[in-house]
Design a protein around this motif. Structure first.
Motif, PDB file in Angstrom:
ATOM      1  N   ALA A  23     -11.234   7.511   5.058  1.00 20.10           N
ATOM      2  CA  ALA A  23     -10.647   7.135   3.977  1.00 20.10           C
ATOM      3  C   ALA A  23     -10.521   8.174   2.775  1.00 20.10           C
ATOM      4  O   ALA A  23     -10.083   7.723   1.623  1.00 20.10           O
ATOM      5  N   LYS A  24     -11.174   9.209   3.070  1.00 19.49           N
ATOM      6  CA  LYS A  24     -11.034  10.253   2.076  1.00 19.49           C
ATOM      7  C   LYS A  24      -9.724  11.285   2.197  1.00 19.49           C
ATOM      8  O   LYS A  24      -9.605  12.114   1.484  1.00 19.49           O
ATOM      9  N   SER A  25      -9.146  10.984   3.354  1.00 20.16           N
ATOM     10  CA  SER A  25      -7.887  11.631   3.617  1.00 20.16           C
ATOM     11  C   SER A  25      -6.735  10.997   3.203  1.00 20.16           C
ATOM     12  O   SER A  25      -6.257   9.943   3.756  1.00 20.16           O
ATOM     13  N   ILE A  26      -6.050  11.730   2.323  1.00 18.74           N
ATOM     14  CA  ILE A  26      -4.674  11.035   1.704  1.00 18.74           C
ATOM     15  C   ILE A  26      -3.737  10.903   3.114  1.00 18.74           C
ATOM     16  O   ILE A  26      -2.973   9.859   3.025  1.00 18.74           O
ATOM     17  N   MET A  27      -3.654  11.834   3.897  1.00 19.72           N
ATOM     18  CA  MET A  27      -2.509  11.985   4.716  1.00 19.72           C
ATOM     19  C   MET A  27      -2.864  10.946   5.922  1.00 19.72           C
ATOM     20  O   MET A  27      -1.963  10.057   6.123  1.00 19.72           O
ATOM     21  N   GLY A  28      -4.213  10.924   6.151  1.00 23.61           N
ATOM     22  CA  GLY A  28      -4.702   9.683   7.098  1.00 23.61           C
ATOM     23  C   GLY A  28      -4.430   8.505   6.798  1.00 23.61           C
ATOM     24  O   GLY A  28      -4.096   7.373   7.126  1.00 23.61           O
ATOM     25  N   MET A  29      -4.720   8.195   5.332  1.00 23.31           N
ATOM     26  CA  MET A  29      -4.368   6.913   4.858  1.00 23.31           C
ATOM     27  C   MET A  29      -3.033   6.350   4.711  1.00 23.31           C
ATOM     28  O   MET A  29      -2.572   5.299   4.956  1.00 23.31           O
ATOM     29  N   MET A  30      -2.163   7.549   4.395  1.00 24.88           N
ATOM     30  CA  MET A  30      -0.785   7.264   4.411  1.00 24.88           C
ATOM     31  C   MET A  30      -0.083   6.765   5.922  1.00 24.88           C
ATOM     32  O   MET A  30       0.517   6.038   5.812  1.00 24.88           O
ATOM     33  N   SER A  31      -0.793   7.127   6.800  1.00 23.86           N
ATOM     34  CA  SER A  31      -0.546   6.897   8.020  1.00 23.86           C
ATOM     35  C   SER A  31      -1.015   5.520   8.385  1.00 23.86           C
ATOM     36  O   SER A  31      -0.253   4.745   9.724  1.00 23.86           O
ATOM     37  N   MET A  32      -1.745   4.755   7.871  1.00 22.32           N
ATOM     38  CA  MET A  32      -2.315   3.555   8.104  1.00 22.32           C
ATOM     39  C   MET A  32      -1.258   2.463   8.127  1.00 22.32           C
ATOM     40  O   MET A  32      -1.294   1.561   8.852  1.00 22.32           O
ATOM     41  N   ASN A  33      -0.580   2.553   6.790  1.00 24.48           N
ATOM     42  CA  ASN A  33       0.726   1.336   6.742  1.00 24.48           C
ATOM     43  C   ASN A  33       0.063   0.213   6.546  1.00 24.48           C
ATOM     44  O   ASN A  33       0.480  -0.863   7.450  1.00 24.48           O
ATOM     45  N   PHE A  34      -1.155  -0.196   5.834  1.00 20.53           N
ATOM     46  CA  PHE A  34      -1.704  -1.533   5.768  1.00 20.53           C
ATOM     47  C   PHE A  34      -0.953  -2.093   4.634  1.00 20.53           C
ATOM     48  O   PHE A  34      -0.238  -1.383   3.915  1.00 20.53           O
ATOM     49  N   GLU A  35      -0.889  -3.589   4.476  1.00 22.37           N
ATOM     50  CA  GLU A  35      -0.298  -4.321   3.426  1.00 22.37           C
ATOM     51  C   GLU A  35      -1.033  -5.713   3.244  1.00 22.37           C
ATOM     52  O   GLU A  35      -1.992  -5.919   3.831  1.00 22.37           O
ATOM     53  N   ASN A  36      -0.612  -6.192   2.338  1.00 23.61           N
ATOM     54  CA  ASN A  36      -1.250  -7.609   1.838  1.00 23.61           C
ATOM     55  C   ASN A  36      -1.271  -8.512   3.371  1.00 23.61           C
ATOM     56  O   ASN A  36      -0.439  -8.617   4.009  1.00 23.61           O
ATOM     57  N   ALA A  61       1.001  -1.186   0.055  1.00 23.74           N
ATOM     58  CA  ALA A  61      -0.049   0.250   0.012  1.00 23.74           C
ATOM     59  C   ALA A  61       0.873   1.165  -0.056  1.00 23.74           C
ATOM     60  O   ALA A  61       0.974   1.877   1.028  1.00 23.74           O
ATOM     61  N   GLU A  62       1.623   1.535  -1.026  1.00 23.37           N
ATOM     62  CA  GLU A  62       2.589   2.718  -1.349  1.00 23.37           C
ATOM     63  C   GLU A  62       1.484   3.593  -1.694  1.00 23.37           C
ATOM     64  O   GLU A  62       0.301   3.527  -1.732  1.00 23.37           O
ATOM     65  N   GLU A  63       1.954   4.928  -2.133  1.00 26.83           N
ATOM     66  CA  GLU A  63       1.266   6.110  -2.546  1.00 26.83           C
ATOM     67  C   GLU A  63       0.225   6.010  -3.623  1.00 26.83           C
ATOM     68  O   GLU A  63      -0.864   6.363  -3.581  1.00 26.83           O
ATOM     69  N   ARG A  64       0.751   5.271  -4.672  1.00 24.96           N
ATOM     70  CA  ARG A  64      -0.328   5.334  -5.651  1.00 24.96           C
ATOM     71  C   ARG A  64      -1.476   4.275  -5.444  1.00 24.96           C
ATOM     72  O   ARG A  64      -2.752   4.754  -5.594  1.00 24.96           O
ATOM     73  N   PRO A  65      -1.206   3.229  -4.793  1.00 25.17           N
ATOM     74  CA  PRO A  65      -2.785   2.457  -4.268  1.00 25.17           C
ATOM     75  C   PRO A  65      -3.576   3.314  -3.309  1.00 25.17           C
ATOM     76  O   PRO A  65      -4.745   3.080  -3.436  1.00 25.17           O
ATOM     77  N   VAL A  66      -2.775   3.992  -2.381  1.00 25.66           N
ATOM     78  CA  VAL A  66      -3.428   4.643  -1.526  1.00 25.66           C
ATOM     79  C   VAL A  66      -4.213   5.683  -2.140  1.00 25.66           C
ATOM     80  O   VAL A  66      -5.301   6.169  -1.581  1.00 25.66           O
ATOM     81  N   ALA A  67      -3.578   6.441  -3.113  1.00 21.51           N
ATOM     82  CA  ALA A  67      -4.244   7.617  -3.746  1.00 21.51           C
ATOM     83  C   ALA A  67      -5.369   6.993  -4.552  1.00 21.51           C
ATOM     84  O   ALA A  67      -6.378   7.788  -4.447  1.00 21.51           O
ATOM     85  N   VAL A  68      -5.341   5.954  -5.014  1.00 26.03           N
ATOM     86  CA  VAL A  68      -6.489   5.312  -5.731  1.00 26.03           C
ATOM     87  C   VAL A  68      -7.645   5.238  -4.646  1.00 26.03           C
ATOM     88  O   VAL A  68      -8.836   5.471  -5.088  1.00 26.03           O
ATOM     89  N   LEU A  69      -7.382   4.474  -3.610  1.00 27.07           N
ATOM     90  CA  LEU A  69      -8.267   4.269  -2.666  1.00 27.07           C
ATOM     91  C   LEU A  69      -8.881   5.505  -2.055  1.00 27.07           C
ATOM     92  O   LEU A  69     -10.247   5.422  -1.899  1.00 27.07           O
ATOM     93  N   VAL A  70      -8.016   6.712  -1.622  1.00 27.25           N
ATOM     94  CA  VAL A  70      -8.848   7.674  -1.420  1.00 27.25           C
ATOM     95  C   VAL A  70      -9.630   8.207  -2.611  1.00 27.25           C
ATOM     96  O   VAL A  70     -10.816   8.901  -2.290  1.00 27.25           O
TER      97      VAL A  70
END
Length: 86
Positions: free
Chosen positions: A44-57, A14-23
């Motif tokens: 889930a609409k906050s790019i900064m919040g989602m970047m802090s989540m650090n989720f992975e497969n 879950a790097e920048e691109r997948p997180v951006a698409v999710l947002v």
């Protein structure tokens, strides 16, 4: 309000691109949409919040939505987060 728990299965981490698409997906809906993992509840609409989540497969997340189009929002995010489960 509805919620759905999913196990993340995406290409790569879950790097920048997948997180951006999710947002972007979450932002298409009027409902309030949050992702919950452990003790974190992130908009889930906050790019900064989602970047802090650090989720992975393999991470387990709960998608929570509240509003007029909550079911569509949960379904779209669930599909995106689990697209490699199919």
């Amino acid at each position: 309000m509805i919620e759905k728990t999913v196990v993340v299965s995406m290409m790569g981490e879950a790097e920048e691109r997948p997180v951006a698409v999710l947002v972007q997906i979450a932002s298409q809906y009027d409902s309030k949409v949050h992702l919950v993992t452990g003790d974190k509840r992130i908009n889930a609409k906050s790019i900064m919040g989602m970047m802090s989540m650090n989720f992975e497969n393999g991470s387990e997340l709960t998608i929570v939505a509240d509003g007029a189009d909550e079911e569509a929002a949960v379904n779209a995010l669930s599909e995106y987060l689990t697209k490699n489960n199919k």
